[in-house]
Design an enzyme around this catalytic site. Structure first.
Site, short mmCIF file in Angstrom:
data_model
loop_
_atom_site.label_atom_id
_atom_site.label_comp_id
_atom_site.label_asym_id
_atom_site.label_seq_id
_atom_site.Cartn_x
_atom_site.Cartn_y
_atom_site.Cartn_z
N HIS A 156 9.05 11.23 -11.64
CA HIS A 156 8.43 12.50 -11.23
C HIS A 156 6.91 12.48 -11.46
CE1 HIS A 156 12.52 14.13 -11.09
NE2 HIS A 156 12.69 13.60 -12.29
N SER A 277 -20.16 6.19 -1.58
CA SER A 277 -20.35 7.47 -0.89
C SER A 277 -21.77 7.53 -0.34
CB SER A 277 -20.13 8.63 -1.87
OG SER A 277 -20.63 9.84 -1.34
N LYS A 283 -19.82 7.08 -6.83
CA LYS A 283 -18.49 6.85 -6.26
C LYS A 283 -18.22 5.38 -5.95
CE LYS A 283 -15.89 9.57 -5.10
NZ LYS A 283 -15.92 10.38 -3.88
N GLU A 290 -6.42 3.38 0.87
CA GLU A 290 -6.25 4.62 1.63
C GLU A 290 -5.97 4.33 3.11
OE1 GLU A 290 -9.11 7.41 -1.20
OE2 GLU A 290 -9.87 6.69 0.72
#
Length: 460
Positions: A156, A277, A283, A290
């Protein structure tokens, strides 16, 4: 140019209709398979006396010349032709004249394209399995080097019990191992050759279909000519297998993304597989993971689209089946690029082992083992479960882990606890006493690794 099938028609095809109907812009990638099938076909025709030896030799020389010129980029496959079959045949006729007109004897574009797709898928299955093997090797190396790298296991998305990084990677080894086996199953469905099925009802020419099949590496010919030209089940099976590969890559990518976050910091992705970024200089984004996750939906979409295409098609061949190509080509290309890039990212990724171990401790992943300790010392399990729950609450209040509680605090909740509790709930003990097959203990993992090595050595 005049169409090869134009004799029946008195008017030119409307240009928009022609463009909509044509497949040359995407099926041109089948040129190798189309030429290989044509060479096998004329070889069989000559064996059967349908062509002379001289005609066979002229045709094969012409076909080999076309193949050589296409690969050397001396000959361009253009949209002037309706499909790859028309390109090959028309170019052959232009080059060798009358003998080229006999190439299509005893076959149809229906059995021709069915053959081309089977040959193409057969080759791509081998290539994808090669990429899967590379990924399995990377996983195996990671497992061997991290038998004692402790981390939390999750249910979970909550920290559950301590495991090792080797154990975690082993779960993905199992997934990709089964993906390899699924592709081998697809390959089994490619064992029969459709060439010689004709348009749907075979041919009156005395073809030797077994001989043609053997020349092209098949076990034998398809046994029903209608099925031979209209069967695309193997493509649906391929797309299903590719979708499962992408699902596994996506699950793994999701974990890499989570592990790469500031909150977890389990891994650092190599600069070569990250981006920054345009506005936030701090970043470092897990773009490859992704994109793999995102492209999974693309492959799923192709599977669903082709299932929908095939669901209402009556026997035998229908033009709808032309839709088997673009989506399949894209799905294959997508899976191959995702496997290559994901493998590169995984191979160069660094693991923060200390951070993983601290996370396992702070997440009370050893709570079950504390309860087991009490059970082994005569406390009923339900009571033990309650005592350890109280210990966890105490740790949460104090902001510490179970191994940081004092013995007095342990005994204040249950006097059965003794000094040896600390050894019993250490991550090393919690993991390594789990020795059953499939468990994370070092002994069990070493057995698994040996099996995986043998599997890779036998890999097809």
């Amino acid at each position: 140019m005049a169409q090869l099938w134009g004799g029946r028609f008195t008017k030119k095809t409307d240009q928009m209709v022609y463009d909509f109907n044509a497949s040359i812009n995407f099926d041109k990638r089948l040129y190798k398979q189309d030429i290989a099938g044509s060479i096998a076909h004329v070889t069989m025709l000559a064996k059967q006396g349908i062509l002379t030896i001289q005609e066979k030799e002229e045709i094969i020389k012409g076909l080999e010349g076309i193949l050589s010129d296409v690969e050397a980029q001396k000959l361009e496959i253009t949209s002037e032709y309706e499909d790859i079959h028309s390109f090959v045949e028309a170019t052959l006729i232009d080059r060798i004249g009358e003998p080229g007109k006999k190439l299509h004897t005893g076959r149809s574009r229906n059995d021709q394209v069915a053959l081309d797709m089977k040959l193409y898928v057969r080759e791509e299955v081998v290539e994808i399995n090669t990429l899967l093997k590379e990924l399995l090797n990377i996983l195996l190396v990671t497992m061997e080097g991290n038998l004692n790298t402790y981390m939390p296991g999750f249910t979970h998305l909550q920290k559950a019990q301590p495991i090792t990084l080797a154990h975690h990677m082993g779960a993905y080894f199992e997934m990709f191992k089964e993906d390899h086996e699924r592709l081998l199953d697809v390959k089994k469905r490619l064992r029969t050759c459709p060439l010689g099925s004709g348009a749907l009802a075979g041919t009156t020419y005395p073809l030797d279909r077994d001989y043609t099949a053997s020349l092209l590496g098949f076990e034998g010919p398809t046994l029903n000519s209608m099925d031979g030209v209209s069967n695309r089940d193997y493509i649906i099976e391929l797309l299903s297998a590719l979708s499962t590969i992408m699902m596994h890559l996506s699950r793994f990518s999701e974990e890499v993304i989570i592990w790469n976050s500031n909150e977890y910091q389990f891994v650092e992705i190599d600069d070569a597989f990250s981006t920054g970024s345009s506005i936030m200089p701090q970043k470092k984004n897990p773009d490859i993971a992704e994109l793999v996750r995102g492209k999974t939906g693309r492959v799923y979409g192709t599977l669903m689209a082709f299932l929908s295409t095939m669901k209402s098609i009556p026997l035998a061949y229908n033009k709808d089946m032309q839709e088997d190509k673009e989506g399949v080509f894209d799905a294959i290309d997508t899976v191959k690029s995702c496997l290559i890039l994901f493998s590169g990212m995984l191979e160069t990724m660094k693991y923060n082992k200390d951070r993983m171990a601290i996370s396992a401790k702070k997440g009370f992943t050893n709570a079950t083992d504390a309860a087991d300790y009490l059970v082994k010392n005569g406390v009923p399990f339900r009571d033990a479960h309650g005592y350890v729950g109280q210990l966890v609450l105490l740790c949460i209040e104090k902001g510490i882990s179970l191994d940081e509680l004092s013995l007095e605090e342990y005994q204040g909740i249950c006097p059965v606890f003794k000094e040896d509790i600390y050894q019993e709930i250490s991550l090393e003990t919690c993991v390594n006493k789990r020795i059953t097959t499939g468990a994370p203990g070092e002994e069990a993992m070493r057995h698994a690794i040996e099996y995986y090595k043998e599997y890779i050595n036998k890999y097809e």
